[in-house]
Design an enzyme around this catalytic site. Structure first.
Site, PDB file in Angstrom:
ATOM      1  N   GLU A 277       0.561  33.395 -22.043  1.00 41.72           N
ATOM      2  CA  GLU A 277       0.267  34.636 -22.780  1.00 41.72           C
ATOM      3  C   GLU A 277       0.898  34.590 -24.165  1.00 41.72           C
ATOM      4  O   GLU A 277       0.274  35.001 -25.157  1.00 41.72           O
ATOM      5  CB  GLU A 277       0.801  35.862 -22.026  1.00 41.72           C
ATOM      6  CG  GLU A 277       0.226  36.074 -20.641  1.00 41.72           C
ATOM      7  CD  GLU A 277       1.085  35.440 -19.564  1.00 41.72           C
ATOM      8  OE1 GLU A 277       1.563  34.290 -19.752  1.00 41.72           O
ATOM      9  OE2 GLU A 277       1.280  36.073 -18.506  1.00 41.72           O
TER      10      GLU A 277
ATOM     11  N   ALA B  92      -4.832  -1.724   4.735  1.00 41.94           N
ATOM     12  CA  ALA B  92      -4.444  -3.083   4.333  1.00 41.94           C
ATOM     13  C   ALA B  92      -4.898  -4.055   5.414  1.00 41.94           C
ATOM     14  O   ALA B  92      -5.152  -3.665   6.556  1.00 41.94           O
ATOM     15  CB  ALA B  92      -2.928  -3.170   4.156  1.00 41.94           C
TER      16      ALA B  92
ATOM     17  N   LEU C 274       2.718   3.088 -10.381  1.00 46.09           N
ATOM     18  CA  LEU C 274       2.459   4.524 -10.220  1.00 46.09           C
ATOM     19  C   LEU C 274       2.333   5.239 -11.567  1.00 46.09           C
ATOM     20  O   LEU C 274       2.728   6.389 -11.713  1.00 46.09           O
ATOM     21  CB  LEU C 274       3.540   5.204  -9.354  1.00 46.09           C
ATOM     22  CG  LEU C 274       3.782   4.599  -7.977  1.00 46.09           C
ATOM     23  CD1 LEU C 274       4.786   5.440  -7.202  1.00 46.09           C
ATOM     24  CD2 LEU C 274       2.489   4.477  -7.178  1.00 46.09           C
TER      25      LEU C 274
HETATM   26  N1  LIG Z   1      -4.644   1.615   0.865  1.00 49.28           N
HETATM   27  C1  LIG Z   1      -3.721   2.472   0.561  1.00 49.28           C
HETATM   28  O1  LIG Z   1      -3.989   3.655   0.223  1.00 49.28           O
HETATM   29  C2  LIG Z   1      -2.289   2.050   0.621  1.00 49.28           C
HETATM   30  C3  LIG Z   1      -1.334   2.850  -0.024  1.00 49.28           C
HETATM   31  C4  LIG Z   1      -0.003   2.476   0.071  1.00 49.28           C
HETATM   32  C5  LIG Z   1       0.358   1.366   0.817  1.00 49.28           C
HETATM   33  N2  LIG Z   1      -0.588   0.599   1.406  1.00 49.28           N
HETATM   34  C6  LIG Z   1      -0.183  -0.565   2.218  1.00 49.28           C
HETATM   35  O2  LIG Z   1       0.644  -0.096   3.282  1.00 49.28           O
HETATM   36  C7  LIG Z   1       1.574  -1.111   3.643  1.00 49.28           C
HETATM   37  C8  LIG Z   1       2.978  -0.513   3.714  1.00 49.28           C
HETATM   38  O3  LIG Z   1       2.981   0.539   4.674  1.00 49.28           O
HETATM   39  P1  LIG Z   1       4.148   0.671   5.743  1.00 49.28           P
HETATM   40  O4  LIG Z   1       3.729   1.681   6.741  1.00 49.28           O
HETATM   41  O5  LIG Z   1       4.470  -0.703   6.228  1.00 49.28           O
HETATM   42  O6  LIG Z   1       5.410   1.121   4.895  1.00 49.28           O
HETATM   43  P2  LIG Z   1       5.735   2.431   4.030  1.00 49.28           P
HETATM   44  O7  LIG Z   1       5.281   3.650   4.713  1.00 49.28           O
HETATM   45  O8  LIG Z   1       5.314   2.206   2.630  1.00 49.28           O
HETATM   46  O9  LIG Z   1       7.351   2.369   4.031  1.00 49.28           O
HETATM   47  C9  LIG Z   1       8.054   2.527   5.224  1.00 49.28           C
HETATM   48  C10 LIG Z   1       9.533   2.684   4.893  1.00 49.28           C
HETATM   49  O10 LIG Z   1       9.780   3.958   4.323  1.00 49.28           O
HETATM   50  C11 LIG Z   1      11.116   4.326   4.654  1.00 49.28           C
HETATM   51  N3  LIG Z   1      11.303   5.605   5.320  1.00 49.28           N
HETATM   52  C12 LIG Z   1      12.343   6.423   5.135  1.00 49.28           C
HETATM   53  N4  LIG Z   1      12.266   7.522   5.866  1.00 49.28           N
HETATM   54  C13 LIG Z   1      11.149   7.423   6.552  1.00 49.28           C
HETATM   55  C14 LIG Z   1      10.542   8.242   7.504  1.00 49.28           C
HETATM   56  N5  LIG Z   1      11.031   9.455   7.842  1.00 49.28           N
HETATM   57  N6  LIG Z   1       9.428   7.782   8.061  1.00 49.28           N
HETATM   58  C15 LIG Z   1       8.898   6.622   7.694  1.00 49.28           C
HETATM   59  N7  LIG Z   1       9.436   5.817   6.778  1.00 49.28           N
HETATM   60  C16 LIG Z   1      10.552   6.204   6.225  1.00 49.28           C
HETATM   61  C17 LIG Z   1      11.627   3.275   5.559  1.00 49.28           C
HETATM   62  O11 LIG Z   1      12.351   2.430   4.699  1.00 49.28           O
HETATM   63  P3  LIG Z   1      13.878   2.085   5.028  1.00 49.28           P
HETATM   64  O12 LIG Z   1      13.818   1.154   6.147  1.00 49.28           O
HETATM   65  O13 LIG Z   1      14.406   1.518   3.759  1.00 49.28           O
HETATM   66  O14 LIG Z   1      14.528   3.392   5.398  1.00 49.28           O
HETATM   67  C18 LIG Z   1      10.414   2.600   6.080  1.00 49.28           C
HETATM   68  O15 LIG Z   1      10.667   1.270   6.461  1.00 49.28           O
HETATM   69  C19 LIG Z   1       1.447  -2.177   2.601  1.00 49.28           C
HETATM   70  O16 LIG Z   1       0.680  -3.232   3.151  1.00 49.28           O
HETATM   71  C20 LIG Z   1       0.710  -1.520   1.477  1.00 49.28           C
HETATM   72  O17 LIG Z   1      -0.043  -2.450   0.727  1.00 49.28           O
HETATM   73  C21 LIG Z   1      -1.902   0.924   1.323  1.00 49.28           C
END
Ligand SMILES: NC(=O)c1ccc[n+]([C@@H]2O[C@H](COP(=O)([O-])OP(=O)(O)OC[C@H]3O[C@@H](n4cnc5c(N)ncnc54)[C@H](OP(=O)(O)O)[C@@H]3O)[C@@H](O)[C@H]2O)c1
Length: 321
Positions: free
Chosen positions: A46, A157, A199
């Site tokens: 405003e 993935a 990002l």
């Molecule tokens: N196509 C798409 O849209 C897309 C987007 C993103 C990623 N990706 C793919 O997804 C894969 C990675 O996924 P991901 O599931 O393995 O890993 P993520 O979700 O990226 O990361 C998991 C990590 O997040 C941390 N974390 C902390 N608190 C958490 C909680 N409450 N719950 C869950 N995680 C928590 C943990 O790390 P700490 O152990 O350090 O605590 C856990 O190991 C890759 O291959 C990537 O290329 C694809």
């Protein structure tokens, strides 16, 4: 009001903890002032529109997407007072401001000064536009959008972790536009390690709109240029983050779904099959199929290149979330 909402979009993702408001001043059928909340939250919409209109604001109608504020701050005057001083004739608002410092008293101040007041115009659209601000006030946490880029069979993935790229250039450019509209983006450490994601916003003219980057990891360290939360609920405590986009991966997405914190779902679905690979989300505690139904409402669906883009909004927010 539609024009005021379009102006409000200019501030989206840049005004927290203030709402992104838009304002259009009209006199004798002509627009005499336009404003939107500036980065950092001031000046308010405003104030900007009134400054632009000058003397032409007298007798004008102000279309504003939120009730004019009734509280002064060291950073600026109350917009309700500004509207009274400049003698606008009428104020049309989309929404009452739930901020306890205003919450009806902005309208009351206008009424008391003899200004005609209407509200509730394009209210649903205004709620969407200011979802970050409204969610923070109602639930004490940011408004959360989960973005998933998947294959037809719901994979994000290959089993090797390869995910660049599942969707095509138009879908990726659109995802960058969505980034520009959020205060912050979060990924889990798995995604950080697998993809080294920047990002940022790689769109012409929007390069300065990159949101803050949040890493979800309990094991550290915090990479330069990032902020880290050890627990997903800690995003509540990050200052000036009212809208958060979760960009994966599966574990991070699942954590937000399990907490019932996902308000909006962006699904970019490529016409490919992966077979095996990494599912978009893991189990998040669903006990029966009936719990899954009626939670999501389709808002938008279109093709971006050869990919299908869908936006879902969740139907209702449980009181504790
Ligand atoms: N196509 C798409 O849209 C897309 C987007 C993103 C990623 N990706 C793919 O997804 C894969 C990675 O996924 P991901 O599931 O393995 O890993 P993520 O979700 O990226 O990361 C998991 C990590 O997040 C941390 N974390 C902390 N608190 C958490 C909680 N409450 N719950 C869950 N995680 C928590 C943990 O790390 P700490 O152990 O350090 O605590 C856990 O190991 C890759 O291959 C990537 O290329 C694809």
């Amino acid at each position: 009001m539609a024009a005021a909402l379009a102006l409000a979009e200019r501030g989206r993702g840049r005004t927290a903890p203030n709402p992104n408001v838009g304002c259009v001043l009209v006199r004798d059928g002509h627009v005499v002032g336009r404003g939107w909340t500036q980065p950092g939250g001031r000046p308010h919409a405003e104030a900007m529109a009134l400054a632009q209109a000058g003397d032409k604001a007298r007798g004008a109608t102000a279309y504003v997407t939120l009730e004019p504020c009734a509280h002064e701050s060291p950073r600026g005057p109350a917009c309700a007072d500004l509207l009274v001083q400049t003698r606008v004739a009428r104020v049309v608002a989309a929404l009452r401001d739930p901020d306890p410092r205003t919450d009806g008293s902005g309208f009351a101040r206008l009424y008391d000064a003899g200004i005609q007041v209407e509200f509730g115009v394009l209210e649903a659209e205004a709620r969407r536009s200011m979802a970050g601000f409204l969610t923070r006030l109602a639930h004490g946490r940011p408004h959360i959008t989960l973005k998933l880029a998947t294959s037809l069979d719901g994979r994000i993935a290959l089993s090797t972790g390869e995910s660049k790229w599942i969707t095509g250039p138009q879908a990726r450019a659109h995802a960058h536009l969505e980034r520009a509209r959020h205060d912050a983006i979060l990924v889990g450490r798995g995604t950080f390690l697998a993809d080294s994601p920047k990002l940022d916003v790689r769109l012409p003219g929007l390069g300065d709109r990159a949101p803050r980057r949040i890493l979800l990891s309990s094991t550290g360290p915090t990479p330069p240029g990032w902020e880290r939360v050890a627990d997903m609920r800690d995003v509540r405590d990050l200052s000036a983050i009212d809208s958060l986009m979760v960009e994966g991966g599966a574990k991070a997405a699942t954590a937000f779904l399990r907490a019932d914190w996902v308000d909006r779902l962006l699904l970019y679905r490529a016409p490919i099959l992966i077979g095996g690979g990494k599912p978009a989300v893991e189990g998040f505690g669903l006990a029966a199929l009936s719990e899954a139904h009626d939670r999501w409402r389709l808002l938008d669906s279109r093709l971006l290149g050869s990919d299908r883009f869908e936006v879902y909004e969740r139907n209702a927010c449980s009181p504790e979330s």
